[in-house]
Design a protein around this motif. Structure first.
Motif, PDB file in Angstrom:
ATOM      1  N   MET A   1     -17.426   6.630   4.629  1.00 42.77           N
ATOM      2  CA  MET A   1     -16.124   6.952   4.043  1.00 42.77           C
ATOM      3  C   MET A   1     -15.177   5.759   4.172  1.00 42.77           C
ATOM      4  SD  MET A   1     -13.742  10.247   4.864  1.00 42.77           S
ATOM      5  CE  MET A   1     -12.342  10.630   3.826  1.00 42.77           C
ATOM      6  N   LYS A   2     -14.473   5.433   3.095  1.00 40.83           N
ATOM      7  CA  LYS A   2     -13.593   4.276   3.111  1.00 40.83           C
ATOM      8  C   LYS A   2     -12.296   4.552   3.866  1.00 40.83           C
ATOM      9  CE  LYS A   2     -15.027   1.626  -0.927  1.00 40.83           C
ATOM     10  NZ  LYS A   2     -14.532   0.877  -2.099  1.00 40.83           N
ATOM     11  N   ASN A   3     -11.754   3.500   4.498  1.00 38.33           N
ATOM     12  CA  ASN A   3     -10.444   3.605   5.123  1.00 38.33           C
ATOM     13  C   ASN A   3      -9.381   3.739   4.040  1.00 38.33           C
ATOM     14  OD1 ASN A   3     -11.344   3.170   7.854  1.00 38.33           O
ATOM     15  ND2 ASN A   3     -11.631   1.021   7.331  1.00 38.33           N
ATOM     16  N   GLU A   4      -8.343   4.507   4.334  1.00 42.82           N
ATOM     17  CA  GLU A   4      -7.244   4.667   3.380  1.00 42.82           C
ATOM     18  C   GLU A   4      -6.024   3.916   3.887  1.00 42.82           C
ATOM     19  OE1 GLU A   4      -4.650   8.171   1.098  1.00 42.82           O
ATOM     20  OE2 GLU A   4      -6.232   8.711   2.541  1.00 42.82           O
ATOM     21  N   TYR A   5      -5.466   3.066   3.025  1.00 43.59           N
ATOM     22  CA  TYR A   5      -4.311   2.243   3.390  1.00 43.59           C
ATOM     23  C   TYR A   5      -3.131   2.556   2.487  1.00 43.59           C
ATOM     24  CZ  TYR A   5      -7.360  -0.688   6.276  1.00 43.59           C
ATOM     25  OH  TYR A   5      -8.225  -1.149   7.249  1.00 43.59           O
ATOM     26  N   TYR A   6      -1.945   2.464   3.064  1.00 44.47           N
ATOM     27  CA  TYR A   6      -0.704   2.521   2.317  1.00 44.47           C
ATOM     28  C   TYR A   6      -0.097   1.127   2.279  1.00 44.47           C
ATOM     29  CZ  TYR A   6      -0.613   7.654   2.959  1.00 44.47           C
ATOM     30  OH  TYR A   6      -0.900   8.992   2.952  1.00 44.47           O
ATOM     31  N   LEU A   7       0.442   0.748   1.139  1.00 47.82           N
ATOM     32  CA  LEU A   7       1.205  -0.493   1.024  1.00 47.82           C
ATOM     33  C   LEU A   7       2.642  -0.122   0.674  1.00 47.82           C
ATOM     34  CD1 LEU A   7       1.252  -3.637   0.953  1.00 47.82           C
ATOM     35  CD2 LEU A   7       0.862  -3.460  -1.507  1.00 47.82           C
ATOM     36  N   PHE A   8       3.554  -0.420   1.587  1.00 49.03           N
ATOM     37  CA  PHE A   8       4.975  -0.147   1.381  1.00 49.03           C
ATOM     38  C   PHE A   8       5.666  -1.448   0.978  1.00 49.03           C
ATOM     39  CE2 PHE A   8       3.613   3.101   4.433  1.00 49.03           C
ATOM     40  CZ  PHE A   8       4.064   4.253   3.802  1.00 49.03           C
ATOM     41  N   LEU A   9       6.424  -1.405  -0.123  1.00 48.74           N
ATOM     42  CA  LEU A   9       7.045  -2.610  -0.670  1.00 48.74           C
ATOM     43  C   LEU A   9       8.540  -2.427  -0.891  1.00 48.74           C
ATOM     44  CD1 LEU A   9       4.478  -3.637  -3.442  1.00 48.74           C
ATOM     45  CD2 LEU A   9       4.798  -4.753  -1.223  1.00 48.74           C
ATOM     46  N   ASP A  10       9.246  -3.547  -0.815  1.00 55.03           N
ATOM     47  CA  ASP A  10      10.655  -3.592  -1.206  1.00 55.03           C
ATOM     48  C   ASP A  10      10.909  -4.968  -1.813  1.00 55.03           C
ATOM     49  OD1 ASP A  10      13.219  -2.782  -1.631  1.00 55.03           O
ATOM     50  OD2 ASP A  10      13.760  -2.524   0.460  1.00 55.03           O
ATOM     51  N   GLU A  11      12.090  -5.158  -2.338  1.00 62.93           N
ATOM     52  CA  GLU A  11      12.425  -6.407  -3.028  1.00 62.93           C
ATOM     53  C   GLU A  11      13.748  -6.959  -2.516  1.00 62.93           C
ATOM     54  OE1 GLU A  11      14.811  -5.303  -6.957  1.00 62.93           O
ATOM     55  OE2 GLU A  11      13.076  -3.995  -6.650  1.00 62.93           O
ATOM     56  N   THR A  12      13.968  -8.226  -2.754  1.00 63.55           N
ATOM     57  CA  THR A  12      15.292  -8.810  -2.594  1.00 63.55           C
ATOM     58  C   THR A  12      15.545  -9.685  -3.811  1.00 63.55           C
ATOM     59  OG1 THR A  12      16.765 -10.040  -1.113  1.00 63.55           O
ATOM     60  CG2 THR A  12      14.505 -10.833  -1.271  1.00 63.55           C
ATOM     61  N   LYS A  13      16.762  -9.588  -4.329  1.00 65.25           N
ATOM     62  CA  LYS A  13      17.092 -10.256  -5.585  1.00 65.25           C
ATOM     63  C   LYS A  13      17.939 -11.504  -5.334  1.00 65.25           C
ATOM     64  CE  LYS A  13      17.063  -5.902  -8.196  1.00 65.25           C
ATOM     65  NZ  LYS A  13      17.859  -4.947  -8.983  1.00 65.25           N
ATOM     66  N   PRO A  14      18.008 -12.402  -6.333  1.00 69.03           N
ATOM     67  CA  PRO A  14      18.893 -13.570  -6.210  1.00 69.03           C
ATOM     68  C   PRO A  14      20.336 -13.130  -5.994  1.00 69.03           C
ATOM     69  CG  PRO A  14      17.409 -13.810  -8.084  1.00 69.03           C
ATOM     70  CD  PRO A  14      17.248 -12.401  -7.600  1.00 69.03           C
ATOM     71  N   LEU A  23       9.276 -10.032  -3.493  1.00 68.11           N
ATOM     72  CA  LEU A  23       8.713  -8.700  -3.338  1.00 68.11           C
ATOM     73  C   LEU A  23       7.812  -8.767  -2.118  1.00 68.11           C
ATOM     74  CD1 LEU A  23       8.355  -5.849  -4.675  1.00 68.11           C
ATOM     75  CD2 LEU A  23       6.336  -6.802  -5.820  1.00 68.11           C
ATOM     76  N   GLY A  24       7.992  -7.831  -1.192  1.00 65.64           N
ATOM     77  CA  GLY A  24       7.190  -7.913   0.018  1.00 65.64           C
ATOM     78  C   GLY A  24       7.106  -6.602   0.761  1.00 65.64           C
ATOM     79  N   GLY A  25       6.148  -6.530   1.658  1.00 66.58           N
ATOM     80  CA  GLY A  25       5.963  -5.336   2.462  1.00 66.58           C
ATOM     81  C   GLY A  25       4.725  -5.468   3.327  1.00 66.58           C
ATOM     82  N   TYR A  26       4.126  -4.326   3.643  1.00 58.38           N
ATOM     83  CA  TYR A  26       3.009  -4.354   4.588  1.00 58.38           C
ATOM     84  C   TYR A  26       2.016  -3.234   4.279  1.00 58.38           C
ATOM     85  CZ  TYR A  26       5.496  -0.410   6.615  1.00 58.38           C
ATOM     86  OH  TYR A  26       6.121   0.799   6.778  1.00 58.38           O
ATOM     87  N   ALA A  27       0.767  -3.496   4.651  1.00 56.83           N
ATOM     88  CA  ALA A  27      -0.298  -2.501   4.533  1.00 56.83           C
ATOM     89  C   ALA A  27      -0.581  -1.925   5.913  1.00 56.83           C
ATOM     90  CB  ALA A  27      -1.562  -3.148   3.967  1.00 56.83           C
ATOM     91  N   ILE A  28      -0.820  -0.617   5.935  1.00 52.85           N
ATOM     92  CA  ILE A  28      -1.101   0.076   7.187  1.00 52.85           C
ATOM     93  C   ILE A  28      -2.078   1.209   6.904  1.00 52.85           C
ATOM     94  CG2 ILE A  28       0.938   1.572   6.887  1.00 52.85           C
ATOM     95  CD1 ILE A  28       1.226   1.611   9.944  1.00 52.85           C
ATOM     96  N   LYS A  29      -2.971   1.478   7.835  1.00 53.10           N
ATOM     97  CA  LYS A  29      -3.866   2.614   7.678  1.00 53.10           C
ATOM     98  C   LYS A  29      -3.053   3.900   7.613  1.00 53.10           C
ATOM     99  CE  LYS A  29      -8.249   1.167   9.754  1.00 53.10           C
ATOM    100  NZ  LYS A  29      -9.197   1.399  10.879  1.00 53.10           N
ATOM    101  N   ARG A  30      -3.506   4.821   6.763  1.00 55.08           N
ATOM    102  CA  ARG A  30      -2.785   6.076   6.592  1.00 55.08           C
ATOM    103  C   ARG A  30      -2.597   6.809   7.917  1.00 55.08           C
ATOM    104  NH1 ARG A  30      -4.000  11.138   6.616  1.00 55.08           N
ATOM    105  NH2 ARG A  30      -6.221  10.684   6.775  1.00 55.08           N
ATOM    106  N   GLU A  31      -3.636   6.864   8.732  1.00 57.12           N
ATOM    107  CA  GLU A  31      -3.514   7.603   9.990  1.00 57.12           C
ATOM    108  C   GLU A  31      -2.577   6.906  10.972  1.00 57.12           C
ATOM    109  OE1 GLU A  31      -7.792   5.801  10.154  1.00 57.12           O
ATOM    110  OE2 GLU A  31      -6.382   6.554   8.639  1.00 57.12           O
TER     111      GLU A  31
END
Length: 243
Positions: A1-14, A23-31
């Protein structure tokens, strides 16, 4: 069974301080998100914030505005940021950022430019899929909801990349490894997106030579996805487009 990841993103504008978009954020395992990040970050907020339901927003926190007036107390400010940083340090996350100097981009291509969000999203998506291949995982995107028109445009960009592929990864691979794109509302109090708010602005501050606020850049830089061979963070983690 594959691991499930969430990628949470946000932005910053000029803004008045510089012409960078990121645009940036981080990946984390769902659990890990459900069992560690969510309860621990909520506890930090409950312990130190008069209004724990107030979404974390770095700009407001820095300026002591919009509900963060209590941070004029230096001891509380230090305690809040120290506890958030300690939590991040303990988490197994991988950070992704794509930045572009919008003025340089316009000048370089004589004003004949594409949408910068679309460009940055393609870069992040491609690198996240690479991460999922390495970690034998499947992933979902979470980006804080903006307005209906912007959400619709971003969804179109996302599904175009899913079905058309990117420069380096074909559509079949992307579709096998990515699933939904979600737009949590501020009122949803999504803690994953709230933490992502700290990331792109910290990297842009580094680019324009501003002080590393509360050591956030140093912390998130240490969590960059290093990519192929574990030493290609400038390609797979923090991608400075056109530089």
């Amino acid at each position: 069974m594959k691991n499930e990841y969430y990628l949470f993103l946000d932005e910053t504008k000029p803004n008045a301080h510089g012409s960078y978009f990121a645009l940036g954020g981080y990946a984390i395992k769902r659990e890990d998100y459900e069992n560690i990040l969510k309860p621990q970050l909520q506890k930090i907020k409950s312990d130190l914030m008069p209004q724990p339901e107030l979404p974390l927003h770095l700009y407001d926190m820095r300026k002591n505005i919009k509900g963060f007036e209590f941070l004029v107390d230096a001891k509380i400010r230090k305690s809040l940021f120290d506890r958030i940083k300690n939590l991040v340090q303990s988490l197994d996350i991988s950070v992704f950022v794509a930045s572009i100097d919008t003025e340089n981009y316009k000048n370089m291509y004589y004003g004949q430019t594409n949408d910068i969000y679309d460009i940055a999203l393609q870069t992040i998506l491609e690198n996240f899929v690479h991460f999922l291949l390495v970690n034998k995982g499947v992933g979902s995107f979470f980006i804080e909801s903006r307005n209906q028109a912007e959400n619709k445009f971003l969804q179109i960009c996302y599904y175009r990349l899913l079905t058309g592929g990117t420069l380096f990864i074909n559509s079949d691979t992307i579709m096998k490894n990515l699933s939904i794109l979600s737009f949590p509302l501020k009122s949803d109090n999504n803690l994953g997106v709230q933490l992502a708010d700290f990331i792109p602005v910290s990297f842009v501050r580094k680019l324009i030579g501003s002080k590393d606020y509360c050591g956030l850049y140093k912390l998130f830089e240490s969590k960059l996805y290093r990519g192929y061979g574990g030493n290609m963070e400038e390609r797979f983690g923090f991608k400075k487009l056109l530089e």
